[in-house]
Design a protein around this motif. Structure first.
Motif, PDB file in Angstrom:
ATOM      1  N   ASN A   7     -34.905  20.386 -21.165  1.00  0.00           N
ATOM      2  CA  ASN A   7     -34.071  19.408 -21.857  1.00  0.00           C
ATOM      3  C   ASN A   7     -32.781  19.149 -21.087  1.00  0.00           C
ATOM      4  N   ARG A   9     -30.616  16.742 -17.979  1.00  0.00           N
ATOM      5  CA  ARG A   9     -30.472  15.561 -17.124  1.00  0.00           C
ATOM      6  C   ARG A   9     -30.282  16.121 -15.721  1.00  0.00           C
ATOM      7  N   ILE A  18     -31.225   9.619 -12.266  1.00  0.00           N
ATOM      8  CA  ILE A  18     -31.150  10.874 -13.014  1.00  0.00           C
ATOM      9  C   ILE A  18     -32.488  11.092 -13.714  1.00  0.00           C
ATOM     10  N   GLU A  20     -34.258  12.210 -16.727  1.00  0.00           N
ATOM     11  CA  GLU A  20     -33.933  12.447 -18.135  1.00  0.00           C
ATOM     12  C   GLU A  20     -34.943  13.422 -18.730  1.00  0.00           C
ATOM     13  N   ASN A  21     -34.502  14.237 -19.673  1.00  0.00           N
ATOM     14  CA  ASN A  21     -35.357  15.218 -20.332  1.00  0.00           C
ATOM     15  C   ASN A  21     -36.162  16.018 -19.295  1.00  0.00           C
ATOM     16  N   SER A  36     -40.044  15.900 -14.955  1.00  0.00           N
ATOM     17  CA  SER A  36     -39.572  15.242 -16.176  1.00  0.00           C
ATOM     18  C   SER A  36     -40.506  15.648 -17.309  1.00  0.00           C
ATOM     19  N   ASN A  51     -29.422  18.667 -23.117  1.00  0.00           N
ATOM     20  CA  ASN A  51     -29.161  17.357 -22.527  1.00  0.00           C
ATOM     21  C   ASN A  51     -27.961  17.352 -21.578  1.00  0.00           C
ATOM     22  N   TYR A  53     -26.137  18.068 -17.775  1.00  0.00           N
ATOM     23  CA  TYR A  53     -26.525  17.768 -16.401  1.00  0.00           C
ATOM     24  C   TYR A  53     -26.764  19.042 -15.602  1.00  0.00           C
TER      25      TYR A  53
END
Length: 178
Positions: A7, A9, A18, A20-21, A36, A51, A53
């Motif tokens: 979870n 970025r 980036i 995501e997830n 991902s 979530n 980075y």
């Protein structure tokens, strides 16, 4: 041991996009996979990044871990144990700020490298060059104009550098350091 950072970025340092997830699968001390979506491994420890980075470890190629101030003439007169204490604190802070490698451009030595490598202190990978070599009046010569050495010698060593004049003197210092 397998760890999954889930979870997240993810900025991979290569693409401008980036992930995501995303998830990072770490086996031992190596990254095995970056993907991902969710990763499900029954024997893995999962850390939810909520979530946030993730980025690759940062590298700083010019540090002076043994200098607690930019005022080198002041730092040059501090006890070695105090300089080392500052270096220990700075190296731990660098690691916690995301730097996984640093290159010390003058002052750091094999002792700090070994202390990190052996787990005595916390810090990033530490590449060191030893004292920076300088000629009289050069970058590492922080002597005031009225400086008179107590030993009667002409040399000067500070927290980051060593004054060495002439090819023969430089060869001697380099051979002793190698």
């Amino acid at each position: 041991m397998i760890t999954v950072l889930s979870n997240a970025r993810i900025f991979d340092g290569v693409s401008e996009n980036i992930i995501e997830n995303g998830a990072v699968v770490i086996e031992g001390d190596r990254i095995r996979d970056v993907t991902s979506g969710a990763v499900r491994l029954s024997d893995a420890r999962v850390i939810d990044c909520r979530n946030r980075y993730l980025i690759p470890g940062l590298i700083d190629c010019h540090v002076h871990a043994c200098s607690p101030t930019y005022n080198l003439p002041v730092a040059d007169h501090l006890p070695a144990s105090l300089l080392t204490s500052h270096a220990v604190r700075w190296l731990k802070g660098a690691l916690h700020r995301g730097f996984t490698s640093v290159r010390d451009a003058g002052g750091g030595d094999v002792g700090l490298h070994l202390a990190i490598e052996r787990g005595v202190i916390e810090g990033p990978r530490f590449f060191f060059s030893g004292k920076a070599l300088s000629q009289t009046g050069g970058h590492s010569d922080n002597r005031p104009a009225d400086y008179v050495p107590q030993c009667g010698c002409a040399g000067y060593a500070g927290c980051t550098g060593l004054v060495v004049d002439g090819a023969d003197a430089v060869r001697l210092v380099v051979r002793r350091a190698a």
